[in-house]
Structure formats: structure tokens, C-alpha cells
Design a protein around this motif. Structure first.
Motif, PDB file in Angstrom:
ATOM      1  N   GLU A 105      -7.794  -2.874   3.247  1.00  0.00           N
ATOM      2  CA  GLU A 105      -7.442  -1.355   3.213  1.00  0.00           C
ATOM      3  C   GLU A 105      -6.498  -1.251   1.962  1.00  0.00           C
ATOM      4  O   GLU A 105      -6.166  -0.301   1.312  1.00  0.00           O
ATOM      5  N   PHE A 131       0.791   4.424  -2.740  1.00  0.00           N
ATOM      6  CA  PHE A 131       0.399   5.286  -2.369  1.00  0.00           C
ATOM      7  C   PHE A 131       1.771   6.631  -3.028  1.00  0.00           C
ATOM      8  O   PHE A 131       1.223   7.582  -3.404  1.00  0.00           O
ATOM      9  N   GLU A 182      -5.872   5.685   5.580  1.00  0.00           N
ATOM     10  CA  GLU A 182      -6.109   4.367   5.801  1.00  0.00           C
ATOM     11  C   GLU A 182      -4.638   3.494   5.959  1.00  0.00           C
ATOM     12  O   GLU A 182      -4.604   2.707   6.684  1.00  0.00           O
ATOM     13  N   LEU A 183      -3.797   4.128   5.285  1.00  0.00           N
ATOM     14  CA  LEU A 183      -2.516   3.580   5.306  1.00  0.00           C
ATOM     15  C   LEU A 183      -1.828   3.838   6.686  1.00  0.00           C
ATOM     16  O   LEU A 183      -1.301   2.666   7.402  1.00  0.00           O
ATOM     17  N   ILE A 189      -6.302   1.129  -1.272  1.00  0.00           N
ATOM     18  CA  ILE A 189      -5.247   1.959  -1.724  1.00  0.00           C
ATOM     19  C   ILE A 189      -4.568   1.765  -2.959  1.00  0.00           C
ATOM     20  O   ILE A 189      -4.488   2.664  -3.782  1.00  0.00           O
ATOM     21  N   CYS A 190      -4.205   0.547  -3.160  1.00  0.00           N
ATOM     22  CA  CYS A 190      -3.831   0.366  -4.619  1.00  0.00           C
ATOM     23  C   CYS A 190      -4.748   0.462  -5.650  1.00  0.00           C
ATOM     24  O   CYS A 190      -4.383   1.102  -6.647  1.00  0.00           O
ATOM     25  N   LYS A 219      -8.721  11.695  -2.859  1.00  0.00           N
ATOM     26  CA  LYS A 219      -8.473  10.330  -2.875  1.00  0.00           C
ATOM     27  C   LYS A 219      -6.977  10.200  -1.962  1.00  0.00           C
ATOM     28  O   LYS A 219      -6.835   9.271  -1.339  1.00  0.00           O
ATOM     29  N   ALA A 279       0.823  -1.145  -0.117  1.00  0.00           N
ATOM     30  CA  ALA A 279       0.052  -0.028  -0.033  1.00  0.00           C
ATOM     31  C   ALA A 279       1.026   1.362  -0.064  1.00  0.00           C
ATOM     32  O   ALA A 279       0.555   2.270  -0.623  1.00  0.00           O
ATOM     33  N   ARG A 280       2.115   1.360   0.805  1.00  0.00           N
ATOM     34  CA  ARG A 280       2.767   2.426   0.792  1.00  0.00           C
ATOM     35  C   ARG A 280       3.534   2.760  -0.412  1.00  0.00           C
ATOM     36  O   ARG A 280       3.538   3.911  -1.017  1.00  0.00           O
ATOM     37  N   ASP A 335      -7.435  10.147   1.963  1.00  0.00           N
ATOM     38  CA  ASP A 335      -8.199   9.071   2.181  1.00  0.00           C
ATOM     39  C   ASP A 335      -7.152   7.812   2.145  1.00  0.00           C
ATOM     40  O   ASP A 335      -7.246   7.097   3.154  1.00  0.00           O
ATOM     41  N   MET A 336      -6.414   7.691   1.283  1.00  0.00           N
ATOM     42  CA  MET A 336      -5.327   6.726   1.070  1.00  0.00           C
ATOM     43  C   MET A 336      -4.432   6.833   2.254  1.00  0.00           C
ATOM     44  O   MET A 336      -4.094   5.906   2.839  1.00  0.00           O
ATOM     45  N   THR A 387      -7.252   2.858  -5.693  1.00  0.00           N
ATOM     46  CA  THR A 387      -7.226   4.057  -5.734  1.00  0.00           C
ATOM     47  C   THR A 387      -6.176   4.771  -6.292  1.00  0.00           C
ATOM     48  O   THR A 387      -6.249   5.637  -7.283  1.00  0.00           O
TER      49      THR A 387
END
Length: 395
Positions: free
Chosen positions: A337, A269, A302-303, A341-342, A295, A265-266, A298-299, A344
Motif C-alpha cells: 500500500e 502523502f 490506506e495510510l 500511495i507514493c 486520490k 508513504a506519509r 484513498d491515500m 498516486t
């Protein structure tokens, strides 16, 4: 007195979570991050496209030299690191690719953990030092073609024959299987479910590699075939009887996933953030438009909430107070989550988001596997549902 100056806002660490880490924890994280940047990131897109992880044995030895294999275990050449240190390693490896983190998770949290916790002193001394160095790769055979979420229904069977055991059955979706020097295989017996150590090359044992995957492509995934494999009496793990043994191993591996998924996810992002600041449309960077900023916000929420959760669970594990239901909490939330994230991030990159020039689609497809293994969404929802209500809804 004037108020002290606030530290600058860091878009990549908006909550200042680095402050939660000790210098030693940061050093472990940074060492693995540099290794991954040097050894994995320059090649991973090509490996993923080709559907292979070349040089896996060399990579395993390098990871062993870093102390990353079985790093939470103590003795027999293992590093004896903390749960938080192990989590940080999983995050950094998965920021490179889920396949590399899976290699480490299966080696340490499944195969080595099973031997360390349930094996005899002789078994530990025979296998663990070489596995910690990456000289021997291990795999973990629990899932079967017809039994995934319900391992209690496994058909692989071990029967006694004099002083030996004879194993027959199949295991499926086994990471490291084709390159493993030893397989931890779980089988039904007349005495209940037991674990067995099956050395590679045992007559009747084979591990054909599974091809044509669209996820975890830079990873070795295999079937295990056991056709009347004869093993001596000392091949059985003496400390494990029943499903409690393999399930405790899975819980250990799930903890690493709680951290690891956030690495994917990081990376996604950060790729989206960099792209949004550089890509211009309608005369300005797309990061200047409200919908894109929403976007990104929000990412980031959650991250970093996920990282806080992982950190909390790690401290509880180090304190000896982490419950399996809490690991389910982390696995369910953080993987779900991370996939969001990916996805988005892909929309921010537009058509470029499907290119292997960027890591986003690779991470998104990898996480589809991570979402399933070590417990599906539905299974972890039921674990938490039972914990919340006291009612078992599994059957």
C-alpha cells in the motif's frame, strides 16, 4: 447537558491515532522526527543523487546516542524500549529515507538481535555495547547471489579445521557491509546451518560495495566475500542451529518494516496534499477537483489503516503474542500500500513528482527494494496461504 466539543479534524491525523500513544511514545517519536529533520532531510536529495551516505559512522554514533540502535533489546547498553516505540522510530526514519531506516534495522533487528538472542555471554559483552553506541556497525550475511527467497539452498560453507572454522562463500545485497566492524554470516556446516561472527579485517574477508543502484541510493550496500576465512571456535553463535535462527532475525526486522514503509508513504502523502492545496490549474487549486480529492481520500485511508495495523502488531509484540504469520500480514499489506500511495502522490505532483525537489519519487524507488527484502510479496502470500489453508505451497 450540551455535548462536549469535538476536537478539530486534522488532515494529517484524520483518525486521531495520536490518542493511541502514551506521552513517552510521543516523546520518542518527536525526538527522532526532530533529529531526522535536522540531520537527514536537508541533505538527503543530494546524497540520493550522488548515490552515497556520507558520514555514516557519525550518523550511527548519533543514532546510538538517541538510543535507536538495538533499542528493543535489554542489557549490554541497549535501551530496552517497547515494540511500539521501536516502530515509531522506524516510521520517522523512513519518512526521511528508507536507507537510514535500513541502517538502523540491520544494525539492531538483524546483527544485534542475532548476537543478543543466539550469542554467548562473552560475545554479547564484546560486541553489543559498542554496537548500541554506534561505535561498531554490524551487517547480516544471509542472502547469496543465487539464493534469496530460499536461504536453505545457501552455498556458503564452514568446515572444521582442528579447533577453528574455515568459511568460504559469498553473500549479496548486504546493507552496511562495507562499513561493518562485524558481520553475522550464516553458513552450511556438516552439523546444519550455523551463524558466525566475522570481524572486519579477518584474512580472506572483503566487502566490496555495490554501485549503480536505482533504489536505496543513500545506503551502503555490499557483497561479502569469504575466501577461506579462518575463525576461532568461539566465533560461532552457540544458540542458533538450522534456519530457525536467521529466520527469527528476519521476522524481527520485518516488524520494523511494517512501520517504516508507512513513513515513506506519509511523507509522500503530505507532499501531495500540500501540493494539491497550492498548485492551481484552470483557475483553482487542483485539490478542489473531484478526481484529486478521490486520490487524496484513498491515500489517507490506506495510510492510516496501515498505521492501525502496525500499532496492533506492536501491541501484540509487546504482549508476547505476535505470530510470524501476523508480521507477514503487516509487511505484505503495508509495503504494497505504501508503494501505491507514493505512485498516486506522483500523479498529483505531475512532472514535479519526478524531481528530487520533492520526496515522492525517491520514496517510491526506495520502496521497490523494501518490497523485495525481508521476504518478497510472493513469499508472504505463501506464508499467509499456508496459515489459512494448512497446506504448504512453497515447494
Amino acid at each position: 447537558m450540551p455535548a462536549p466539543a469535538l476536537p478539530p479534524f486534522d488532515p494529517r491525523d484524520p483518525l486521531g491515532l495520536d490518542d493511541l500513544l502514551s506521552p513517552e511514545e510521543k516523546a520518542v517519536r518527536d525526538t527522532v522526527r526532530r533529529w531526522a529533520a535536522d540531520r537527514i532531510l536537508p541533505h538527503i536529495a543530494e546524497w540520493y543523487e550522488r548515490g552515497e551516505l556520507p558520514g555514516i559512522r557519525e550518523l550511527a554514533r548519533e543514532l546510538g546516542a538517541l538510543g535507536a540502535l538495538g533499542m528493543q533489546l535489554k542489557g549490554h547498553g541497549c535501551a530496552g524500549a517497547s515494540a511500539v516505540q521501536y516502530g515509531l522510530v522506524c516510521l520517522e526514519l523512513e519518512a526521511a529515507d528508507s536507507g537510514v531506516r535500513s541502517l538502523v534495522s540491520v544494525q539492531g533487528s538483524l546483527a544485534m538481535y542475532a548476537i543478543h538472542r543466539f550469542g554467548s555471554d562473552e560475545q554479547r559483552e564484546r560486541w553489543l555495547p559498542g554496537m548500541a553506541k554506534g561505535e561498531t556497525i554490524g551487517c547480516f550475511g544471509l542472502t547469496e547471489p543465487d539464493h534469496g527467497s530460499d536461504p536453505g539452498g545457501m552455498r556458503t560453507y564452514a568446515k572444521r579445521d582442528g579447533g577453528d572454522w574455515v568459511l568460504t562463500g559469498r553473500k549479496m545485497w548486504i546493507t552496511n557491509g562495507s562499513v561493518a566492524g562485524v558481520a553475522v554470516v550464516w553458513a552450511r556446516t556438516d552439523e546444519g546451518i550455523r551463524g558466525f561472527l566475522v570481524p572486519a579485517g579477518s584474512p580472506g574477508f572483503s566487502a566490496p560495495e555495490i554501485r549503480h543502484k536505482w533504489s536505496l541510493r543513500a545506503s551502503v550496500t555490499s557483497e561479502l566475500v569469504l575466501d577461506e576465512v579462518r575463525l576461532p571456535a568461539d566465533a560461532v553463535l552457540p544458540g542458533a542451529s538450522g534456519l530457525r535462527g536467521p529466520l527469527s532475525c528476519l521476522n524481527h526486522a520485518r516488524y520494523g518494516i511494517v512501520w517504516g514503509a508507512l513513513g515513506a508513504a506519509r511523507a509522500s502523502f503530505e507532499a501531495a496534499l500540500d501540493y494539491a492545496c497550492a498548485r492551481e490549474q484552470f483557475g483553482r487549486p487542483i485539490g478542489g477537483f473531484q478526481l484529486t480529492q478521490a486520490k487524496l481520500a484513498d491515500m489517507a485511508l490506506e495510510l492510516h489503516k496501515g498505521i492501525l495495523l502496525a500499532h496492533h502488531l506492536g501491541r501484540r509484540m509487546d504482549a508476547g503474542t505476535l505470530r510470524p504469520e501476523q508480521v507477514s500480514f503487516g509487511k505484505l499489506n503495508n509495503v504494497r500500500e505504501a508503494i501505491g500511495i507514493c505512485r498516486t502522490a506522483r500523479t498529483i505532483l505531475g512532472a514535479n513528482g519526478i524531481s528530487l525537489e520533492y520526496p515522492v519519487m525517491r520514496h517510491a524507488t526506495n520502496l521497490e527494494s523494501v518490497l523485495t527484502y525481508e521476504g518478497t510479496v510472493e513469499m508472504h502470500q505463501l506464508v499467509l496461504g499456508k496459515a489459512l489453508t494448512g497446506v504448504d505451497a512453497f515447494r
